[in-house]
Scaffold this motif. Structure first.
Motif, PDB file in Angstrom:
ATOM      1  N   VAL A  93       0.793  -1.191   0.067  1.00  0.00           N
ATOM      2  CA  VAL A  93       0.094  -0.042   0.047  1.00  0.00           C
ATOM      3  C   VAL A  93       0.824   1.300  -0.106  1.00  0.00           C
ATOM      4  O   VAL A  93       0.275   2.394   0.221  1.00  0.00           O
ATOM      5  CB  VAL A  93      -1.107   0.265   1.089  1.00  0.00           C
ATOM      6  N   ALA A  94       2.159   1.097  -0.128  1.00  0.00           N
ATOM      7  CA  ALA A  94       2.914   2.184  -0.060  1.00  0.00           C
ATOM      8  C   ALA A  94       2.687   3.261  -1.154  1.00  0.00           C
ATOM      9  O   ALA A  94       3.310   4.411  -1.491  1.00  0.00           O
ATOM     10  CB  ALA A  94       4.551   1.857  -0.116  1.00  0.00           C
ATOM     11  N   GLY A 101       7.451   6.540   2.511  1.00  0.00           N
ATOM     12  CA  GLY A 101       8.350   5.439   2.861  1.00  0.00           C
ATOM     13  C   GLY A 101       7.860   4.227   3.887  1.00  0.00           C
ATOM     14  O   GLY A 101       6.819   4.362   4.131  1.00  0.00           O
ATOM     15  N   VAL A 102       8.728   3.151   3.630  1.00  0.00           N
ATOM     16  CA  VAL A 102       8.312   2.028   4.490  1.00  0.00           C
ATOM     17  C   VAL A 102       9.478   1.454   5.321  1.00  0.00           C
ATOM     18  O   VAL A 102      10.580   1.494   4.997  1.00  0.00           O
ATOM     19  CB  VAL A 102       8.076   0.757   3.503  1.00  0.00           C
ATOM     20  N   ARG A 121       9.647   5.471  -3.487  1.00  0.00           N
ATOM     21  CA  ARG A 121       9.478   5.531  -1.855  1.00  0.00           C
ATOM     22  C   ARG A 121      11.016   5.013  -1.291  1.00  0.00           C
ATOM     23  O   ARG A 121      11.618   4.298  -1.857  1.00  0.00           O
ATOM     24  CB  ARG A 121       8.538   4.562  -1.383  1.00  0.00           C
ATOM     25  N   ASP A 122      11.062   5.490   0.065  1.00  0.00           N
ATOM     26  CA  ASP A 122      12.204   4.995   0.562  1.00  0.00           C
ATOM     27  C   ASP A 122      11.908   3.874   1.361  1.00  0.00           C
ATOM     28  O   ASP A 122      10.814   3.751   1.994  1.00  0.00           O
ATOM     29  CB  ASP A 122      12.654   6.116   1.618  1.00  0.00           C
ATOM     30  N   VAL A 180      12.471   6.343  10.530  1.00  0.00           N
ATOM     31  CA  VAL A 180      11.456   7.264  10.102  1.00  0.00           C
ATOM     32  C   VAL A 180      11.952   8.536  10.099  1.00  0.00           C
ATOM     33  O   VAL A 180      11.575   9.347   9.239  1.00  0.00           O
ATOM     34  CB  VAL A 180      10.335   6.943  11.312  1.00  0.00           C
ATOM     35  N   ALA A 181      12.832   8.886  10.691  1.00  0.00           N
ATOM     36  CA  ALA A 181      13.345  10.100  10.876  1.00  0.00           C
ATOM     37  C   ALA A 181      14.014  10.654   9.561  1.00  0.00           C
ATOM     38  O   ALA A 181      14.231  11.589   9.130  1.00  0.00           O
ATOM     39  CB  ALA A 181      14.393  10.527  12.210  1.00  0.00           C
ATOM     40  N   GLU A 182      14.961   9.563   9.374  1.00  0.00           N
ATOM     41  CA  GLU A 182      15.788   9.719   7.955  1.00  0.00           C
ATOM     42  C   GLU A 182      14.742   9.998   6.958  1.00  0.00           C
ATOM     43  O   GLU A 182      15.003  10.661   6.042  1.00  0.00           O
ATOM     44  CB  GLU A 182      16.650   8.397   7.877  1.00  0.00           C
ATOM     45  N   ILE A 183      13.694   8.716   6.938  1.00  0.00           N
ATOM     46  CA  ILE A 183      12.860   9.071   5.550  1.00  0.00           C
ATOM     47  C   ILE A 183      12.062  10.217   5.614  1.00  0.00           C
ATOM     48  O   ILE A 183      11.818  10.951   4.457  1.00  0.00           O
ATOM     49  CB  ILE A 183      11.892   7.815   5.557  1.00  0.00           C
ATOM     50  N   ARG A 184      11.579  10.691   6.756  1.00  0.00           N
ATOM     51  CA  ARG A 184      11.012  12.307   6.913  1.00  0.00           C
ATOM     52  C   ARG A 184      11.920  13.411   6.407  1.00  0.00           C
ATOM     53  O   ARG A 184      11.364  14.070   5.595  1.00  0.00           O
ATOM     54  CB  ARG A 184      10.330  12.209   8.294  1.00  0.00           C
TER      55      ARG A 184
END
Length: 189
Positions: A93-94, A101-102, A121-122, A180-184
């Motif tokens: 569902v990404a 990201g996922v 996506r990442d 999550v922080a890196e993807i954001r």
């Protein structure tokens, strides 16, 4: 958004007492405490299993939850964090609007699992090398295939650890928080 694990075939409803749900719920609370800027949302699938391969139960549930999340928080970048079946669901569902990201935790990514959901996506995956429920080699192979379509893909082994995230809990939590922080951050560039 956090997505819990499940089974290949099980039509029973998911209840809060089920370990697969409470594990990711506890993780979401810890991650939310680490990062006060993140909105944490934990989905509870309607059924405990993937069930129909042509129309997997958790995929519809996740798409509906993403629509609710987008309505409640318009424009919010979404990172999907999924364990086991939840990791497989997240990868499917990404492709939804707003998802950037996922983060897959011991994701169930069987041979032939499509990578189309993670286009642009990442993706970050952590998989225990002693996992007997889902295959670390298969998730690594999926990650290699996903590199051709995703913005970035990282697959990280967790030596000597199994599937259920009971060992090295702080490592699992830190991986999620950092990923999550890196993807954001990448999503704002």
């Amino acid at each position: 958004m956090f997505l819990h694990g499940g089974q290949e075939h099980n039509l029973e409803p998911v209840e809060k007492k089920h370990a697969s749900w409470w594990r990711v719920n506890a993780m979401a609370k810890r991650v939310g405490a680490f990062d006060g800027t993140a909105v944490t949302y934990v989905i509870r699938f309607g059924a405990r299993g993937w069930n129909d391969p042509a129309d997997p139960s958790p995929v519809g549930d996740a798409r509906a939850a993403l629509a609710e999340l987008r309505e409640a928080h318009p424009g919010l970048p979404i990172v999907l964090v999924g364990h086991s079946m939840g990791g497989r669901t997240a990868c499917r569902v990404a492709d939804e609007k707003g998802v950037i990201g996922v983060v897959g935790l011991a994701p169930w990514l069987p041979e032939g699992e499509p990578v189309a959901g993670v286009v642009d996506r990442d993706v970050r995956i952590l998989h225990g090398t002693r996992d007997r429920w889902t295959s670390a080699p298969l998730s690594k192979a999926w990650a290699e295939r996903a590199r051709s379509v995703a913005t970035s893909v990282e697959w990280t082994p967790l030596p000597g650890v199994g599937h259920f995230m009971f060992r090295r809990v702080s490592t699992w939590n830190r991986f999620v928080t950092d990923s999550v922080a890196e993807i954001r951050l990448r999503g704002t560039m």
